[in-house]
Motif scaffolding. Structure first.
Motif, PDB file in Angstrom:
ATOM      1  N   HIS A 104      39.682   7.342 -15.030  1.00  0.00           N
ATOM      2  CA  HIS A 104      38.602   8.290 -14.759  1.00  0.00           C
ATOM      3  C   HIS A 104      37.977   8.810 -16.049  1.00  0.00           C
ATOM      4  O   HIS A 104      36.756   8.947 -16.156  1.00  0.00           O
ATOM      5  CB  HIS A 104      39.130   9.449 -13.920  1.00  0.00           C
ATOM      6  CG  HIS A 104      38.057  10.414 -13.510  1.00  0.00           C
ATOM      7  ND1 HIS A 104      37.119  10.120 -12.553  1.00  0.00           N
ATOM      8  CD2 HIS A 104      37.767  11.667 -13.968  1.00  0.00           C
ATOM      9  CE1 HIS A 104      36.295  11.151 -12.404  1.00  0.00           C
ATOM     10  NE2 HIS A 104      36.663  12.093 -13.249  1.00  0.00           N
ATOM     11  N   GLY A 105      38.818   9.090 -17.049  1.00  0.00           N
ATOM     12  CA  GLY A 105      38.312   9.633 -18.300  1.00  0.00           C
ATOM     13  C   GLY A 105      37.415   8.677 -19.062  1.00  0.00           C
ATOM     14  O   GLY A 105      36.591   9.100 -19.886  1.00  0.00           O
ATOM     15  N   GLU A 106      37.558   7.367 -18.804  1.00  0.00           N
ATOM     16  CA  GLU A 106      36.751   6.382 -19.507  1.00  0.00           C
ATOM     17  C   GLU A 106      35.328   6.295 -18.953  1.00  0.00           C
ATOM     18  O   GLU A 106      34.428   5.806 -19.635  1.00  0.00           O
ATOM     19  CB  GLU A 106      37.407   5.000 -19.400  1.00  0.00           C
ATOM     20  CG  GLU A 106      38.633   4.818 -20.263  1.00  0.00           C
ATOM     21  CD  GLU A 106      38.270   4.770 -21.743  1.00  0.00           C
ATOM     22  OE1 GLU A 106      37.430   3.938 -22.111  1.00  0.00           O
ATOM     23  OE2 GLU A 106      38.813   5.568 -22.513  1.00  0.00           O
ATOM     24  N   ARG A 107      35.131   6.756 -17.732  1.00  0.00           N
ATOM     25  CA  ARG A 107      33.827   6.545 -17.100  1.00  0.00           C
ATOM     26  C   ARG A 107      32.718   7.332 -17.784  1.00  0.00           C
ATOM     27  O   ARG A 107      31.587   6.869 -17.885  1.00  0.00           O
ATOM     28  CB  ARG A 107      33.909   6.882 -15.612  1.00  0.00           C
ATOM     29  CG  ARG A 107      34.859   5.928 -14.895  1.00  0.00           C
ATOM     30  CD  ARG A 107      35.059   6.285 -13.440  1.00  0.00           C
ATOM     31  NE  ARG A 107      36.182   5.526 -12.890  1.00  0.00           N
ATOM     32  CZ  ARG A 107      36.673   5.715 -11.687  1.00  0.00           C
ATOM     33  NH1 ARG A 107      36.144   6.625 -10.893  1.00  0.00           N
ATOM     34  NH2 ARG A 107      37.695   5.007 -11.265  1.00  0.00           N
ATOM     35  N   ASN A 108      33.043   8.540 -18.277  1.00  0.00           N
ATOM     36  CA  ASN A 108      32.041   9.308 -19.014  1.00  0.00           C
ATOM     37  C   ASN A 108      31.662   8.600 -20.303  1.00  0.00           C
ATOM     38  O   ASN A 108      30.496   8.594 -20.705  1.00  0.00           O
ATOM     39  CB  ASN A 108      32.572  10.714 -19.322  1.00  0.00           C
ATOM     40  CG  ASN A 108      32.648  11.576 -18.081  1.00  0.00           C
ATOM     41  OD1 ASN A 108      31.928  11.331 -17.111  1.00  0.00           O
ATOM     42  ND2 ASN A 108      33.519  12.570 -18.097  1.00  0.00           N
ATOM     43  N   LYS A 109      32.666   7.987 -20.963  1.00  0.00           N
ATOM     44  CA  LYS A 109      32.382   7.234 -22.181  1.00  0.00           C
ATOM     45  C   LYS A 109      31.461   6.062 -21.874  1.00  0.00           C
ATOM     46  O   LYS A 109      30.541   5.755 -22.633  1.00  0.00           O
ATOM     47  CB  LYS A 109      33.685   6.722 -22.803  1.00  0.00           C
ATOM     48  CG  LYS A 109      34.612   7.806 -23.311  1.00  0.00           C
ATOM     49  CD  LYS A 109      35.872   7.186 -23.898  1.00  0.00           C
ATOM     50  CE  LYS A 109      36.857   8.264 -24.341  1.00  0.00           C
ATOM     51  NZ  LYS A 109      38.101   7.661 -24.867  1.00  0.00           N
ATOM     52  N   VAL A 110      31.726   5.400 -20.751  1.00  0.00           N
ATOM     53  CA  VAL A 110      30.904   4.261 -20.359  1.00  0.00           C
ATOM     54  C   VAL A 110      29.465   4.694 -20.110  1.00  0.00           C
ATOM     55  O   VAL A 110      28.513   4.014 -20.509  1.00  0.00           O
ATOM     56  CB  VAL A 110      31.499   3.586 -19.106  1.00  0.00           C
ATOM     57  CG1 VAL A 110      30.541   2.549 -18.544  1.00  0.00           C
ATOM     58  CG2 VAL A 110      32.833   2.929 -19.444  1.00  0.00           C
ATOM     59  N   GLN A 111      29.291   5.848 -19.453  1.00  0.00           N
ATOM     60  CA  GLN A 111      27.947   6.338 -19.172  1.00  0.00           C
ATOM     61  C   GLN A 111      27.205   6.676 -20.464  1.00  0.00           C
ATOM     62  O   GLN A 111      26.031   6.350 -20.628  1.00  0.00           O
ATOM     63  CB  GLN A 111      28.013   7.572 -18.264  1.00  0.00           C
ATOM     64  CG  GLN A 111      26.651   8.145 -17.902  1.00  0.00           C
ATOM     65  CD  GLN A 111      25.752   7.148 -17.188  1.00  0.00           C
ATOM     66  OE1 GLN A 111      26.229   6.289 -16.448  1.00  0.00           O
ATOM     67  NE2 GLN A 111      24.451   7.239 -17.423  1.00  0.00           N
ATOM     68  N   ARG A 112      27.920   7.301 -21.404  1.00  0.00           N
ATOM     69  CA  ARG A 112      27.294   7.631 -22.691  1.00  0.00           C
ATOM     70  C   ARG A 112      26.909   6.358 -23.445  1.00  0.00           C
ATOM     71  O   ARG A 112      25.853   6.295 -24.076  1.00  0.00           O
ATOM     72  CB  ARG A 112      28.241   8.490 -23.533  1.00  0.00           C
ATOM     73  CG  ARG A 112      28.421   9.908 -23.020  1.00  0.00           C
ATOM     74  CD  ARG A 112      28.998  10.829 -24.079  1.00  0.00           C
ATOM     75  NE  ARG A 112      30.306  10.382 -24.540  1.00  0.00           N
ATOM     76  CZ  ARG A 112      31.451  10.733 -23.984  1.00  0.00           C
ATOM     77  NH1 ARG A 112      31.455  11.526 -22.918  1.00  0.00           N
ATOM     78  NH2 ARG A 112      32.603  10.300 -24.463  1.00  0.00           N
ATOM     79  N   HIS A 113      27.791   5.363 -23.365  1.00  0.00           N
ATOM     80  CA  HIS A 113      27.502   4.096 -24.036  1.00  0.00           C
ATOM     81  C   HIS A 113      26.292   3.420 -23.400  1.00  0.00           C
ATOM     82  O   HIS A 113      25.461   2.830 -24.097  1.00  0.00           O
ATOM     83  CB  HIS A 113      28.731   3.185 -23.962  1.00  0.00           C
ATOM     84  CG  HIS A 113      28.614   1.974 -24.827  1.00  0.00           C
ATOM     85  ND1 HIS A 113      29.524   0.953 -24.797  1.00  0.00           N
ATOM     86  CD2 HIS A 113      27.694   1.606 -25.750  1.00  0.00           C
ATOM     87  CE1 HIS A 113      29.181   0.022 -25.653  1.00  0.00           C
ATOM     88  NE2 HIS A 113      28.072   0.392 -26.251  1.00  0.00           N
TER      89      HIS A 113
END
Length: 393
Positions: A104-113
């Motif tokens: 779950h925590g990686e999804r925000n990083k993916v969106q920012r990327h």
């Protein structure tokens, strides 16, 4: 974005990439020719072998984190009862599988990327436009092209050496392609600096280099993987999903003075990794390999026969499983730049949740299996002798 990690802590992408077989699945059964919105799908497992007769639906209009080709490839592996379902149902089922590969925590990083990439694609002006679409004869050496076009195990083996089990080396790229790609990366890095962007590096272990998909090369590199790496992987790496590659992470790394110097012992977040030296002038930087391991044995001892060092040559590729433990020795002079293509299979990652035996490809699993067989034979002989069989002729 999934990242590479040291062997001693394993790669996060593969640990979190499982789908729980007991999780709820989207509805999928049809009644009277129509899909029931409340019916539960009883067979949640993907097919290991694709249904080659099934024609996948068109997903080119689908926007999201995955390319349309991922859905088209994955659809052929759907359970039989889902193949004729509405496209939205199949898409929901496939997204449910794919999204679970990220914590779950990686999804925000993916969106920012994603937002970072969209901004770059809108503003960046390519230096070499020819790089952004596939031109096989301009990119690849004739010997490599002919072997892939013939597409037999014999033709592929004819251009390769296998200096240690599972590691293949072959001449691949045209010198002009290597030069253009190096110049494009240099141009992109200068542009990022001028725009005062913070460049996103390839992974947690490399502080220099660039992700090629970030500035427009994704479509070309998809063709690169599907047309020229997948045929090789299907032949030589079928046990780790080599025949079902459907996504990639592509980047260039830089080693030398004022760059990264070496790379620690690790495994890749990939099923199959392509590593091609682009240049320039350098010494040192050898890859060292230390055996193939599953997650359970990633930190196990290296056997003497598993040790192999590979020296980079510009234009020449090395292909290996992502789970083949490796590292890079210090680049002692000059500048070494390499193209890395981490090739992944969503089908293989989904299958791993109920595939427990890795003895076909993990070196330590093979040794444990052999040791069990030896102990079984010894126990059988001992029982035979204790039973009085020793006096029989």
């Amino acid at each position: 974005m999934a990242l590479e990690g040291p062997a001693e802590r394993q790669d996060e992408g593969q640990q979190t990439g499982m789908v729980n077989g007991n999780c709820a699945a989207p509805p999928s059964s049809r009644m009277a020719g129509r899909l029931s919105g409340t019916a539960a799908h009883s067979d949640r497992r993907l097919r290991f072998n694709p249904n080659t007769e099934h024609k996948s639906q068109d997903y080119t209009d689908v926007r999201g984190e995955y390319a349309p080709a991922v859905y088209s490839a994955l659809e052929r592996h759907l359970p039989p009862s889902l193949l004729e379902a509405d496209r939205d149902v199949k898409l929901h089922f496939m997204r449910d599988i794919l999204v679970r590969y990220w914590p779950h925590g990686e999804r925000n990083k993916v969106q920012r990327h994603k937002e970072y990439r969209q901004k770059i694609l809108h503003l960046y002006k390519p230096l070499h436009q020819d790089l952004y679409s596939m031109h096989p004869s301009a990119f690849f050496l004739p010997t490599f092209l002919e072997a892939v076009r013939t597409n037999t195990e014999e033709s592929l083996a004819s251009i390769m050496t296998e200096p240690t089990p599972g590691v293949f080396s072959f001449a691949m790229l045209q010198p002009n392609f290597c030069d253009m790609l190096l110049e494009e990366v240099e141009n992109f890095e200068k542009w990022v600096h001028a725009m005062k962007f913070k460049i996103m590096r390839p992974n947690t272990m490399n502080k220099y280099g660039a992700v090629l998909d970030d500035f427009g090369l994704e479509a070309m590199l998809n063709q690169f993987m599907e047309g020229f790496i997948a045929p090789i992987s299907k032949v030589f790496y079928p046990e780790v999903g080599g025949g079902t590659l459907d996504s990639h992470h592509a980047f260039v790394v830089e080693y030398g003075k004022d760059r990264d110097v070496e790379l620690g012992f690790h495994v890749d977040d990939s099923e199959v990794t392509l590593n091609v030296c682009l240049g320039k002038q350098f010494s040192g930087g050898e890859l060292y390999f230390r055996g193939i391991r599953c997650e359970n044995h990633v930190n196990s001892e290296t056997q003497h026969e598993e040790m192999y060092d590979y020296c980079h040559v510009p234009g020449r590729a090395v292909l290996h499983r992502g789970r083949h433990r490796h590292g890079a020795r210090p680049t002692t002079s000059g500048l070494r730049m390499n193209l890395l293509l981490w090739c992944r299979s969503s089908v293989f990652r989904e299958m791993k949740k109920y595939q427990k035996d890795f003895s076909s490809w993990c070196g330590e699993c093979q040794r444990e299996k052999k040791e069990r067989q030896i102990q079984c034979v010894k126990a059988t002989k001992l029982a035979f002798l204790r039973g009085g069989g020793g006096g029989m002729i």
